[in-house]
Design a protein around this motif. Structure first.
Motif, PDB file in Angstrom:
ATOM      1  N   THR A 158      -7.489   6.310  -5.488  1.00  4.70           N
ATOM      2  CA  THR A 158      -7.996   4.970  -5.777  1.00  4.70           C
ATOM      3  C   THR A 158      -8.277   4.265  -4.451  1.00  4.70           C
ATOM      4  OG1 THR A 158      -6.671   4.857  -7.799  1.00  4.70           O
ATOM      5  CG2 THR A 158      -7.531   2.779  -6.919  1.00  4.70           C
ATOM      6  N   ARG A 159      -9.499   3.813  -4.257  1.00  3.71           N
ATOM      7  CA  ARG A 159      -9.864   3.192  -2.987  1.00  3.71           C
ATOM      8  C   ARG A 159      -9.449   1.734  -2.958  1.00  3.71           C
ATOM      9  NH1 ARG A 159     -16.416   2.158  -3.172  1.00  3.71           N
ATOM     10  NH2 ARG A 159     -16.459   0.916  -5.093  1.00  3.71           N
ATOM     11  N   GLY A 160      -9.284   1.218  -1.763  1.00  2.79           N
ATOM     12  CA  GLY A 160      -8.950  -0.185  -1.566  1.00  2.79           C
ATOM     13  C   GLY A 160      -9.479  -0.642  -0.225  1.00  2.79           C
ATOM     14  N   ASP A 161      -9.101  -1.829   0.161  1.00  4.18           N
ATOM     15  CA  ASP A 161      -9.553  -2.385   1.432  1.00  4.18           C
ATOM     16  C   ASP A 161      -8.735  -1.774   2.563  1.00  4.18           C
ATOM     17  OD1 ASP A 161     -10.611  -3.873   3.475  1.00  4.18           O
ATOM     18  OD2 ASP A 161      -9.624  -5.754   2.895  1.00  4.18           O
ATOM     19  N   GLY A 162      -9.342  -0.863   3.295  1.00  2.53           N
ATOM     20  CA  GLY A 162      -8.663  -0.209   4.399  1.00  2.53           C
ATOM     21  C   GLY A 162      -7.552   0.728   3.966  1.00  2.53           C
ATOM     22  N   ARG A 163      -7.648   1.232   2.759  1.00  6.80           N
ATOM     23  CA  ARG A 163      -6.613   2.132   2.260  1.00  6.80           C
ATOM     24  C   ARG A 163      -7.141   2.989   1.118  1.00  6.80           C
ATOM     25  NH1 ARG A 163      -1.749  -0.541   0.876  1.00  6.80           N
ATOM     26  NH2 ARG A 163      -2.287  -2.029   2.517  1.00  6.80           N
ATOM     27  N   VAL A 164      -6.457   4.121   0.901  1.00  5.99           N
ATOM     28  CA  VAL A 164      -6.708   4.982  -0.259  1.00  5.99           C
ATOM     29  C   VAL A 164      -5.347   5.343  -0.845  1.00  5.99           C
ATOM     30  CG1 VAL A 164      -7.598   7.184  -1.093  1.00  5.99           C
ATOM     31  CG2 VAL A 164      -8.853   5.923   0.669  1.00  5.99           C
ATOM     32  N   SER A 165      -5.146   5.029  -2.123  1.00  6.06           N
ATOM     33  CA  SER A 165      -3.876   5.312  -2.802  1.00  6.06           C
ATOM     34  C   SER A 165      -4.016   6.589  -3.625  1.00  6.06           C
ATOM     35  CB  SER A 165      -3.489   4.146  -3.711  1.00  6.06           C
ATOM     36  OG  SER A 165      -3.309   2.963  -2.946  1.00  6.06           O
ATOM     37  N   LEU A 166      -3.059   7.503  -3.450  1.00  8.20           N
ATOM     38  CA  LEU A 166      -3.093   8.799  -4.119  1.00  8.20           C
ATOM     39  C   LEU A 166      -1.888   8.940  -5.052  1.00  8.20           C
ATOM     40  CD1 LEU A 166      -3.849  10.922  -0.932  1.00  8.20           C
ATOM     41  CD2 LEU A 166      -5.527  10.096  -2.597  1.00  8.20           C
ATOM     42  N   VAL A 167      -2.102   9.540  -6.217  1.00 17.04           N
ATOM     43  CA  VAL A 167      -1.014   9.863  -7.151  1.00 17.04           C
ATOM     44  C   VAL A 167      -1.263  11.266  -7.701  1.00 17.04           C
ATOM     45  CG1 VAL A 167      -0.518   7.474  -7.794  1.00 17.04           C
ATOM     46  CG2 VAL A 167      -2.222   8.775  -9.082  1.00 17.04           C
ATOM     47  N   TRP A 168      -0.181  11.948  -8.100  1.00 17.31           N
ATOM     48  CA  TRP A 168      -0.288  13.288  -8.675  1.00 17.31           C
ATOM     49  C   TRP A 168       0.915  13.538  -9.588  1.00 17.31           C
ATOM     50  CZ3 TRP A 168       0.525  12.131  -3.569  1.00 17.31           C
ATOM     51  CH2 TRP A 168       1.772  12.444  -3.034  1.00 17.31           C
ATOM     52  N   PRO A 169       0.790  14.421 -10.559  1.00 17.60           N
ATOM     53  CA  PRO A 169       1.922  14.726 -11.443  1.00 17.60           C
ATOM     54  C   PRO A 169       2.936  15.623 -10.741  1.00 17.60           C
ATOM     55  CG  PRO A 169       0.041  16.081 -12.025  1.00 17.60           C
ATOM     56  CD  PRO A 169      -0.443  15.128 -10.961  1.00 17.60           C
ATOM     57  N   SER A 189       0.315  13.376   5.858  1.00 18.12           N
ATOM     58  CA  SER A 189       1.470  12.669   5.287  1.00 18.12           C
ATOM     59  C   SER A 189       2.804  13.139   5.833  1.00 18.12           C
ATOM     60  CB  SER A 189       1.482  12.844   3.766  1.00 18.12           C
ATOM     61  OG  SER A 189       1.727  14.204   3.433  1.00 18.12           O
ATOM     62  N   GLY A 190       2.851  14.338   6.420  1.00 12.91           N
ATOM     63  CA  GLY A 190       4.148  14.942   6.689  1.00 12.91           C
ATOM     64  C   GLY A 190       4.738  15.452   5.384  1.00 12.91           C
ATOM     65  N   LEU A 191       5.930  16.035   5.438  1.00  9.95           N
ATOM     66  CA  LEU A 191       6.549  16.564   4.223  1.00  9.95           C
ATOM     67  C   LEU A 191       7.108  15.426   3.379  1.00  9.95           C
ATOM     68  CD1 LEU A 191       8.436  19.765   5.445  1.00  9.95           C
ATOM     69  CD2 LEU A 191       6.280  19.612   4.189  1.00  9.95           C
ATOM     70  N   LEU A 192       6.727  15.424   2.105  1.00 11.22           N
ATOM     71  CA  LEU A 192       7.223  14.438   1.146  1.00 11.22           C
ATOM     72  C   LEU A 192       8.213  15.121   0.209  1.00 11.22           C
ATOM     73  CD1 LEU A 192       3.780  12.797   0.268  1.00 11.22           C
ATOM     74  CD2 LEU A 192       5.436  12.049   1.999  1.00 11.22           C
ATOM     75  N   GLY A 193       9.249  14.414  -0.204  1.00 14.07           N
ATOM     76  CA  GLY A 193      10.290  14.987  -1.048  1.00 14.07           C
ATOM     77  C   GLY A 193       9.802  15.360  -2.432  1.00 14.07           C
ATOM     78  N   ARG A 194      10.620  16.152  -3.129  1.00 19.55           N
ATOM     79  CA  ARG A 194      10.267  16.631  -4.466  1.00 19.55           C
ATOM     80  C   ARG A 194      10.021  15.482  -5.439  1.00 19.55           C
ATOM     81  NH1 ARG A 194      10.743  20.792  -8.109  1.00 19.55           N
ATOM     82  NH2 ARG A 194      11.384  20.189 -10.200  1.00 19.55           N
ATOM     83  N   ALA A 195      10.746  14.393  -5.281  1.00 20.79           N
ATOM     84  CA  ALA A 195      10.620  13.270  -6.212  1.00 20.79           C
ATOM     85  C   ALA A 195       9.417  12.383  -5.908  1.00 20.79           C
ATOM     86  CB  ALA A 195      11.898  12.436  -6.190  1.00 20.79           C
ATOM     87  N   THR A 196       8.722  12.643  -4.806  1.00 17.19           N
ATOM     88  CA  THR A 196       7.582  11.808  -4.417  1.00 17.19           C
ATOM     89  C   THR A 196       6.315  12.291  -5.108  1.00 17.19           C
ATOM     90  OG1 THR A 196       8.580  11.418  -2.252  1.00 17.19           O
ATOM     91  CG2 THR A 196       6.229  10.954  -2.475  1.00 17.19           C
ATOM     92  N   THR A 197       5.640  11.386  -5.813  1.00 17.60           N
ATOM     93  CA  THR A 197       4.392  11.745  -6.501  1.00 17.60           C
ATOM     94  C   THR A 197       3.277  10.737  -6.193  1.00 17.60           C
ATOM     95  OG1 THR A 197       5.159  10.591  -8.486  1.00 17.60           O
ATOM     96  CG2 THR A 197       5.545  12.975  -8.375  1.00 17.60           C
ATOM     97  N   SER A 198       3.400  10.017  -5.084  1.00 15.64           N
ATOM     98  CA  SER A 198       2.333   9.091  -4.682  1.00 15.64           C
ATOM     99  C   SER A 198       2.416   8.876  -3.175  1.00 15.64           C
ATOM    100  CB  SER A 198       2.458   7.756  -5.422  1.00 15.64           C
ATOM    101  OG  SER A 198       3.671   7.104  -5.075  1.00 15.64           O
ATOM    102  N   TRP A 199       1.279   8.486  -2.609  1.00 14.40           N
ATOM    103  CA  TRP A 199       1.228   8.216  -1.167  1.00 14.40           C
ATOM    104  C   TRP A 199      -0.031   7.407  -0.879  1.00 14.40           C
ATOM    105  CZ3 TRP A 199      -1.884   9.740   3.109  1.00 14.40           C
ATOM    106  CH2 TRP A 199      -1.305   9.518   4.380  1.00 14.40           C
ATOM    107  N   THR A 200       0.056   6.493   0.086  1.00  8.77           N
ATOM    108  CA  THR A 200      -1.077   5.639   0.433  1.00  8.77           C
ATOM    109  C   THR A 200      -1.485   5.884   1.872  1.00  8.77           C
ATOM    110  OG1 THR A 200      -0.395   3.927  -1.138  1.00  8.77           O
ATOM    111  CG2 THR A 200      -1.896   3.265   0.618  1.00  8.77           C
ATOM    112  N   ASP A 201      -2.763   6.147   2.057  1.00 10.52           N
ATOM    113  CA  ASP A 201      -3.321   6.385   3.392  1.00 10.52           C
ATOM    114  C   ASP A 201      -3.919   5.077   3.897  1.00 10.52           C
ATOM    115  OD1 ASP A 201      -4.342   7.411   5.690  1.00 10.52           O
ATOM    116  OD2 ASP A 201      -5.850   8.701   4.740  1.00 10.52           O
ATOM    117  N   THR A 202      -3.344   4.553   4.964  1.00 10.99           N
ATOM    118  CA  THR A 202      -3.845   3.293   5.537  1.00 10.99           C
ATOM    119  C   THR A 202      -4.574   3.507   6.862  1.00 10.99           C
ATOM    120  OG1 THR A 202      -1.691   2.927   6.609  1.00 10.99           O
ATOM    121  CG2 THR A 202      -2.021   1.945   4.434  1.00 10.99           C
ATOM    122  N   ALA A 203      -4.642   4.733   7.312  1.00  6.87           N
ATOM    123  CA  ALA A 203      -5.326   5.016   8.583  1.00  6.87           C
ATOM    124  C   ALA A 203      -6.772   5.430   8.316  1.00  6.87           C
ATOM    125  CB  ALA A 203      -4.584   6.096   9.346  1.00  6.87           C
ATOM    126  N   VAL A 204      -7.480   4.588   7.582  1.00  6.78           N
ATOM    127  CA  VAL A 204      -8.861   4.895   7.220  1.00  6.78           C
ATOM    128  C   VAL A 204      -9.759   3.707   7.569  1.00  6.78           C
ATOM    129  CG1 VAL A 204      -8.293   6.542   5.400  1.00  6.78           C
ATOM    130  CG2 VAL A 204      -8.378   4.095   4.868  1.00  6.78           C
TER     131      VAL A 204
END
Length: 252
Positions: A158-169, A189-204
């Protein structure tokens, strides 16, 4: 006739009584002889002797090979040359885990990525008596691992102002322990834990298109394959500008 019959019955009764007395005396004499340590009946006597069975310590198996599998270890070995070999006992970290009768077994219920020490002993059976060898095979260490990589998660951007938000099952595999986000093919992103199912990229940068993918890693170190070019997202400022204030209309 009645008198003669009564006399006959009396004679037979006396004979029965005398026979019973004779047998009772014979039994009493036999019991007395046994108590005195003598054989109860005349004639030659046979002595029953039980010879102890000589059981040698069976040699241990050799050439033990441990092959890792998913939550399991397949163990195989070479049988020793023993005449009364009947089976084996397989130990994992010193604890008995299996008693197969052939030279091989698969140990299940183990944890991937955990080292286990396996030893095997031989068992012989003679005259229904089992004897386990006191010497075990040389210890062999095996580490269960999953050879099949997890499936690649389906990511939504999902795009936003200076960011992209990501989600996955969440990955359905039981042994997934990490995720990683890739932007244009490079990990960001580096390594994300097993319980993590979302991440936001702000370096765009706004109004530039990026492609994202997420991959999963299991405890055996397998990474899910990347399928396709990834999902595209173009960050942008979606907020409408404010209306100008203090407008003055002039007619002309």
């Amino acid at each position: 006739m009645e008198h003669a019959g009564g006399v006959g019955r009396g004679r037979r009764g006396g004979a029965l009584v005398r026979g019973a007395l004779v047998r009772a005396v014979a039994v009493a004499l036999a019991l007395g002889a046994v108590a005195a340590g003598a054989p109860p009946w005349p004639g030659p006597q046979r002595e029953l002797r039980v010879q102890p069975v000589s059981v040698t310590d069976p040699a241990p198996p050799t050439d033990v090979v441990v092959t890792p599998a998913d939550r399991a270890l397949a163990v195989a070995w070479t049988a020793p040359k023993e005449n009364f070999l009947s089976g084996y006992r397989v130990y994992v970290d010193g604890v008995l885990r299996a008693s197969p009768t052939s030279p091989g077994v698969t140990l299940t219920g183990l944890v991937n990525g955990t080292p286990y020490v396996v030893t095997v002993t031989s068992v012989t059976t003679r005259l229904l008596v089992e004897h386990e060898g006191t010497q075990a095979s040389a210890p062999v260490t095996g580490v269960p691992r999953d050879a099949v990589p997890p499936a690649a998660p389906a990511v939504t951007a999902t795009r936003g102002d200076g960011r992209v938000s990501l989600v996955w099952p969440a990955a359905p595999e039981y042994d997934v322990d990490a995720y990683e986000v890739l932007r244009d093919g490079a990990a960001v992103s580096g390594l994300l834990g097993r319980a993590t199912t979302s991440w936001t990229d702000t370096a765009v940068v706004n109004d530039r298109t990026y492609r994202y993918a997420v991959r999963a890693r299991d405890t055996s170190g397998n990474w899910s394959p990347l399928t396709g070019p990834g999902v595209a997202a173009t960050p942008t400022d979606l907020t409408a500008p404010s209306a100008p204030a203090d407008l003055v209309a002039q007619r002309g």
